[in-house]
Structure formats: C-alpha cells, structure tokens
Design an enzyme around this catalytic site. Structure first.
Site, PDB file in Angstrom:
ATOM      1  N   ARG A   1       0.813  -1.214   0.000  1.00 35.99           N
ATOM      2  CA  ARG A   1       0.000   0.000   0.000  1.00 35.99           C
ATOM      3  C   ARG A   1       0.847   1.265   0.000  1.00 35.99           C
ATOM      4  O   ARG A   1       0.349   2.368   0.001  1.00 35.99           O
ATOM      5  CB  ARG A   1      -0.955   0.007   1.203  1.00 35.99           C
ATOM      6  CG  ARG A   1      -1.790  -1.254   1.210  1.00 35.99           C
ATOM      7  CD  ARG A   1      -3.103  -1.103   1.935  1.00 35.99           C
ATOM      8  NE  ARG A   1      -3.856  -2.345   1.848  1.00 35.99           N
ATOM      9  CZ  ARG A   1      -4.695  -2.649   0.863  1.00 35.99           C
ATOM     10  NH1 ARG A   1      -4.929  -1.779  -0.107  1.00 35.99           N
ATOM     11  NH2 ARG A   1      -5.328  -3.801   0.842  1.00 35.99           N
TER      12      ARG A   1
ATOM     13  N   HIS B   1       3.946 -10.527  -6.036  1.00 32.48           N
ATOM     14  CA  HIS B   1       2.758  -9.734  -6.391  1.00 32.48           C
ATOM     15  C   HIS B   1       3.119  -8.253  -6.278  1.00 32.48           C
ATOM     16  O   HIS B   1       3.594  -7.806  -5.245  1.00 32.48           O
ATOM     17  CB  HIS B   1       1.601 -10.092  -5.451  1.00 32.48           C
ATOM     18  CG  HIS B   1       0.257  -9.623  -5.918  1.00 32.48           C
ATOM     19  ND1 HIS B   1      -0.015  -8.301  -6.187  1.00 32.48           N
ATOM     20  CD2 HIS B   1      -0.887 -10.296  -6.172  1.00 32.48           C
ATOM     21  CE1 HIS B   1      -1.282  -8.188  -6.581  1.00 32.48           C
ATOM     22  NE2 HIS B   1      -1.837  -9.389  -6.587  1.00 32.48           N
TER      23      HIS B   1
ATOM     24  N   TYR C   1      -0.594  -2.854  -4.783  1.00 34.82           N
ATOM     25  CA  TYR C   1      -1.909  -2.400  -5.275  1.00 34.82           C
ATOM     26  C   TYR C   1      -1.872  -0.950  -5.738  1.00 34.82           C
ATOM     27  O   TYR C   1      -2.726  -0.506  -6.501  1.00 34.82           O
ATOM     28  CB  TYR C   1      -2.963  -2.533  -4.165  1.00 34.82           C
ATOM     29  CG  TYR C   1      -3.162  -3.941  -3.669  1.00 34.82           C
ATOM     30  CD1 TYR C   1      -3.330  -4.991  -4.569  1.00 34.82           C
ATOM     31  CD2 TYR C   1      -3.196  -4.234  -2.310  1.00 34.82           C
ATOM     32  CE1 TYR C   1      -3.520  -6.291  -4.125  1.00 34.82           C
ATOM     33  CE2 TYR C   1      -3.390  -5.528  -1.854  1.00 34.82           C
ATOM     34  CZ  TYR C   1      -3.550  -6.549  -2.764  1.00 34.82           C
ATOM     35  OH  TYR C   1      -3.741  -7.830  -2.319  1.00 34.82           O
TER      36      TYR C   1
ATOM     37  N   HIS D   1      -1.957  -6.374 -11.154  1.00 30.25           N
ATOM     38  CA  HIS D   1      -3.305  -6.032 -11.596  1.00 30.25           C
ATOM     39  C   HIS D   1      -3.136  -5.072 -12.768  1.00 30.25           C
ATOM     40  O   HIS D   1      -2.489  -4.036 -12.600  1.00 30.25           O
ATOM     41  CB  HIS D   1      -4.085  -5.361 -10.471  1.00 30.25           C
ATOM     42  CG  HIS D   1      -4.312  -6.248  -9.284  1.00 30.25           C
ATOM     43  ND1 HIS D   1      -4.944  -5.825  -8.145  1.00 30.25           N
ATOM     44  CD2 HIS D   1      -3.994  -7.559  -9.071  1.00 30.25           C
ATOM     45  CE1 HIS D   1      -5.014  -6.831  -7.283  1.00 30.25           C
ATOM     46  NE2 HIS D   1      -4.435  -7.888  -7.812  1.00 30.25           N
TER      47      HIS D   1
ATOM     48  N   GLU E   1      -3.062 -10.427 -14.057  1.00 22.82           N
ATOM     49  CA  GLU E   1      -4.073 -11.104 -13.247  1.00 22.82           C
ATOM     50  C   GLU E   1      -5.465 -10.862 -13.818  1.00 22.82           C
ATOM     51  O   GLU E   1      -5.790  -9.746 -14.219  1.00 22.82           O
ATOM     52  CB  GLU E   1      -3.997 -10.624 -11.791  1.00 22.82           C
ATOM     53  CG  GLU E   1      -5.009 -11.342 -10.888  1.00 22.82           C
ATOM     54  CD  GLU E   1      -4.709 -11.206  -9.400  1.00 22.82           C
ATOM     55  OE1 GLU E   1      -3.595 -10.779  -9.039  1.00 22.82           O
ATOM     56  OE2 GLU E   1      -5.604 -11.541  -8.595  1.00 22.82           O
TER      57      GLU E   1
ATOM     58  N   ASP F   1      -7.299 -15.800 -11.250  1.00 21.48           N
ATOM     59  CA  ASP F   1      -7.811 -15.717  -9.883  1.00 21.48           C
ATOM     60  C   ASP F   1      -9.239 -16.243  -9.905  1.00 21.48           C
ATOM     61  O   ASP F   1     -10.109 -15.666 -10.564  1.00 21.48           O
ATOM     62  CB  ASP F   1      -7.756 -14.258  -9.402  1.00 21.48           C
ATOM     63  CG  ASP F   1      -8.125 -14.116  -7.926  1.00 21.48           C
ATOM     64  OD1 ASP F   1      -9.187 -14.619  -7.535  1.00 21.48           O
ATOM     65  OD2 ASP F   1      -7.353 -13.490  -7.174  1.00 21.48           O
TER      66      ASP F   1
ATOM     67  N   HIS G   1     -11.922 -13.792  -8.803  1.00 24.87           N
ATOM     68  CA  HIS G   1     -12.108 -12.692  -9.753  1.00 24.87           C
ATOM     69  C   HIS G   1     -12.847 -13.126 -11.014  1.00 24.87           C
ATOM     70  O   HIS G   1     -13.762 -12.439 -11.463  1.00 24.87           O
ATOM     71  CB  HIS G   1     -10.742 -12.098 -10.156  1.00 24.87           C
ATOM     72  CG  HIS G   1      -9.997 -11.471  -9.009  1.00 24.87           C
ATOM     73  ND1 HIS G   1      -8.717 -10.986  -9.140  1.00 24.87           N
ATOM     74  CD2 HIS G   1     -10.344 -11.256  -7.715  1.00 24.87           C
ATOM     75  CE1 HIS G   1      -8.304 -10.501  -7.979  1.00 24.87           C
ATOM     76  NE2 HIS G   1      -9.270 -10.657  -7.108  1.00 24.87           N
TER      77      HIS G   1
ATOM     78  N   HIS H   1      -4.654 -18.181  -8.557  1.00 28.73           N
ATOM     79  CA  HIS H   1      -4.982 -17.710  -7.220  1.00 28.73           C
ATOM     80  C   HIS H   1      -6.237 -18.457  -6.810  1.00 28.73           C
ATOM     81  O   HIS H   1      -7.292 -18.283  -7.422  1.00 28.73           O
ATOM     82  CB  HIS H   1      -5.266 -16.199  -7.225  1.00 28.73           C
ATOM     83  CG  HIS H   1      -4.025 -15.361  -7.276  1.00 28.73           C
ATOM     84  ND1 HIS H   1      -4.049 -14.025  -7.606  1.00 28.73           N
ATOM     85  CD2 HIS H   1      -2.732 -15.661  -6.998  1.00 28.73           C
ATOM     86  CE1 HIS H   1      -2.816 -13.542  -7.548  1.00 28.73           C
ATOM     87  NE2 HIS H   1      -1.999 -14.504  -7.184  1.00 28.73           N
TER      88      HIS H   1
ATOM     89  N   ASP I   1     -15.047  -7.830  -5.696  1.00 28.59           N
ATOM     90  CA  ASP I   1     -13.861  -8.597  -5.354  1.00 28.59           C
ATOM     91  C   ASP I   1     -13.761  -8.789  -3.844  1.00 28.59           C
ATOM     92  O   ASP I   1     -13.192  -7.952  -3.153  1.00 28.59           O
ATOM     93  CB  ASP I   1     -12.635  -7.830  -5.901  1.00 28.59           C
ATOM     94  CG  ASP I   1     -11.324  -8.513  -5.580  1.00 28.59           C
ATOM     95  OD1 ASP I   1     -11.339  -9.614  -4.988  1.00 28.59           O
ATOM     96  OD2 ASP I   1     -10.274  -7.952  -5.922  1.00 28.59           O
TER      97      ASP I   1
ATOM     98  N   HIS J   1     -12.701 -11.985  -1.331  1.00 26.86           N
ATOM     99  CA  HIS J   1     -12.274 -13.378  -1.219  1.00 26.86           C
ATOM    100  C   HIS J   1     -12.920 -14.057  -0.015  1.00 26.86           C
ATOM    101  O   HIS J   1     -13.078 -13.439   1.028  1.00 26.86           O
ATOM    102  CB  HIS J   1     -10.753 -13.464  -1.061  1.00 26.86           C
ATOM    103  CG  HIS J   1     -10.004 -12.855  -2.212  1.00 26.86           C
ATOM    104  ND1 HIS J   1      -8.651 -12.975  -2.357  1.00 26.86           N
ATOM    105  CD2 HIS J   1     -10.414 -12.129  -3.271  1.00 26.86           C
ATOM    106  CE1 HIS J   1      -8.257 -12.349  -3.453  1.00 26.86           C
ATOM    107  NE2 HIS J   1      -9.319 -11.821  -4.017  1.00 26.86           N
TER     108      HIS J   1
ATOM    109  N   GLU K   1      -5.230 -16.965  -1.397  1.00 26.91           N
ATOM    110  CA  GLU K   1      -5.292 -15.563  -0.938  1.00 26.91           C
ATOM    111  C   GLU K   1      -6.552 -15.404  -0.105  1.00 26.91           C
ATOM    112  O   GLU K   1      -7.280 -14.428  -0.224  1.00 26.91           O
ATOM    113  CB  GLU K   1      -5.354 -14.619  -2.137  1.00 26.91           C
ATOM    114  CG  GLU K   1      -4.132 -14.627  -3.031  1.00 26.91           C
ATOM    115  CD  GLU K   1      -4.310 -13.721  -4.232  1.00 26.91           C
ATOM    116  OE1 GLU K   1      -5.387 -13.735  -4.846  1.00 26.91           O
ATOM    117  OE2 GLU K   1      -3.362 -12.979  -4.545  1.00 26.91           O
TER     118      GLU K   1
HETATM  119 ZN    ZN Z   1      -9.027 -10.161  -5.254  1.00 25.29          ZN
HETATM  120 FE    FE Z   2      -5.563 -12.627  -6.776  1.00 19.90          FE
HETATM  121 FE    FE Z   3      -3.990  -9.812  -7.031  1.00 21.23          FE
END
Ligand code: ZN
Ligand code: FE
Ligand code: FE
Length: 286
Positions: free
Chosen positions: A37, A67, A70, A107, A142, A176, A179, A211, A224, A226, A256
């Site tokens: 972040r 990864h 974000y 992403h 992704e 994913d 997703h 994922h 989104d 999880h 995840e």
């Molecule tokens: Zn996600």
């Molecule tokens: Fe993912």
């Molecule tokens: Fe991701």
C-alpha cells in the site's frame, strides 16, 4: 505433485516467509514485491537471501510468485500515478529476478475514466519500458473482477495487452478463481467451458498460475471479496475441480483467502485431505 502455498507476509523478511511456508507443509508461496500500500521496500541481506534459497531448494518449492503493490496503476492517465507505476514495475522485475523468483503478477490497472482502450495503451507502454528481452522472470497479468473501471475482467482485454507489447513471450496470465467468477466466468458450473474460452482467446499455455480463492460475492457481481475455500459462492467441490483439472493440475496454486498462517496451514491440509478421499488412482497420479 500438487504445488500449493499461500500469500505470505514479508514483514519478517523473505527467509522467514520461506521457513514458514515449509512449516505449513506448503511447497510454494506468493509474496509482495514491496510494501503493497506504499512504495518502500527492504533490501535483503546476502545472508538472508542465502537462507531463503537454501530452504526453497531443500523443500523443492515450485515456481514462486511475487505480487506487485496495489498502488501500482499502469493504466492511469494521471502523470504522477503512471510514472510511479512505471518505476515500480521496472525496479521490481529486476529485484524479483535477482531473487530468482519465476513470476511477477500485477493487476493490469483501472482506467479511471479515460476508457479501456486508452488504459490498455498505457499498460502496454508501461510494460515496454520495463520488460527486457533477456529477463528470465515472466510478468503475469491477473484476471480481474471488473470492479469500477478495472481492466482485465475479460480474457480479450488481457489478450489485447499481451498482443501490444514488444516482448509478448515474457507475458503470461494468473487466473484468480474469485475474480473470474465475479467477472462472469462460471467456473463453479462450467469449468471446461471457461477453460475452452481461455484457450480460444489467449491459449492455455499462457496460464502460469492460479490464485485459489472462494468468492464472498455472487456470480457476475463484479465485486472482489475473497472467501475461504468452501465458504463462498464457488464452493469446495468446484475449487477441488480446479486443482485436479487435467489442464490445470500442474500449475502452482496460491491461496489468498482471509486467514493467517495457521489458518492457511489448516486450509491446505483440508484440501489435501479432500483430494485423498476423492483419490482415484488413474485420475490422480501426478
Ligand atoms: Zn481479489
Ligand atoms: Fe488474486
Ligand atoms: Fe492480485
């Protein structure tokens, strides 16, 4: 051999993440390439890297996945946001390659109003200034849920990105499960159909990682969230179907799901247990 692991915290370093992965009886892991972040990263000491490589070799880890943060939005039309994203992918490809990590997933980004086409053009330019012909690490796009102005909720958009770059052979896809389900690909009831579609648009050899997440939100919701395996709208049977699908079973799977390490350890043991129970010698020989 099932290759499965979880997203691991690097708060205590990369050697610790590998150590805990082995203790969880997992054989791969995903880590953030830097603070997810923010923008900062820690440079690992040689000794820490040596321990990390030693554990990964000793326990025969499968391909590792880094990864990207974000905060990295390569689709952005905002100059500062875009320049930051370009710098992050450039630096992190070099940093993760130095650790001999096989894949870096990101992403694709959100176009925030400029439109999908312009967003994809930005992503392509951003990749072109970072990806080199000689790199060993593969960049994975992704599959996204499509929330807001997110790019990458359709296989066609991922295809457009890959087709536009200078070195497409360095670009693969990370699917994913949460997703794609939220984006409207029904892996819960028609996994074969979704994989046929993936193969038709992108080609299955481009699929390099999964994922493995359940979805709190319903099919096609473009949201989104999880859920733990078996505790969402996809369901345990469908997720076991993903792990054991003849076209997917050799891929590395990364959880995840909303658990800590102890929770992920139990989740992996549960999945292995279910596979054992459903074991059919012919189908399950790996
Ligand atoms: Zn996600
Ligand atoms: Fe993912
Ligand atoms: Fe991701």
């Amino acid at each position: 051999m099932l290759t499965i692991g979880a997203h691991m915290s690097i708060a205590g370093g990369i050697a610790r993440a590998a150590k805990h992965t082995a203790a969880m009886e997992a054989n791969t892991m995903q880590i953030f390439s830097r603070n997810p972040r923010g923008s900062n990263y820690r440079t690992y000491e040689q000794e820490e890297i040596r321990i990390f490589q030693d554990i990964r070799n000793r326990y025969s880890f499968g391909p590792l996945l880094a990864h990207a943060p974000y905060t990295m939005n390569l689709a952005s039309a905002n100059e500062k946001t875009y320049e930051f994203a370009c710098m992050v992918i450039r630096e992190d490809l070099v940093r993760m390659e130095a650790l001999e990590i096989e894949n870096l997933v990101f992403h694709p980004g959100s176009h925030t109003g400029i439109g999908v086409e312009a967003g994809i053009e930005n992503i392509i330019s951003g990749l072109n200034q970072a990806v080199t012909e000689s790199q060993n690490i593969t960049v994975l796009l992704e599959t996204m849920s499509g929330k807001g102005t997110e790019i990458g909720a359709s296989f066609e958009e991922l295809k457009a990105i890959r087709d536009g770059v200078r070195y497409p052979e360095k670009i693969g896809v990370c699917l994913d499960t949460c997703h794609v389900f939220a984006a409207g690909y029904d892996i819960a009831h028609d996994l074969d159909g979704v994989l046929e579609e993936f193969d038709r648009v992108l080609g299955l050899p481009l699929l390099r990682a999964v994922h493995l997440n359940d979805s709190m939100m319903p099919f096609g919701s473009r949201k989104d969230r999880h859920a733990a395996a078996g505790e969402g709208e996809i369901g345990l049977d469908a997720l076991l179907g993903v792990i054991t699908h003849p076209k997917l079973k050799e891929l590395p799977f990364y959880l995840e799901t909303p658990f800590d390490e102890e929770g992920h350890r139990k989740e992996i043991a549960m999945l292995r247990g279910k596979l054992g129970i459903r074991k059919d010698e012919k189908e399950w020989e790996r």
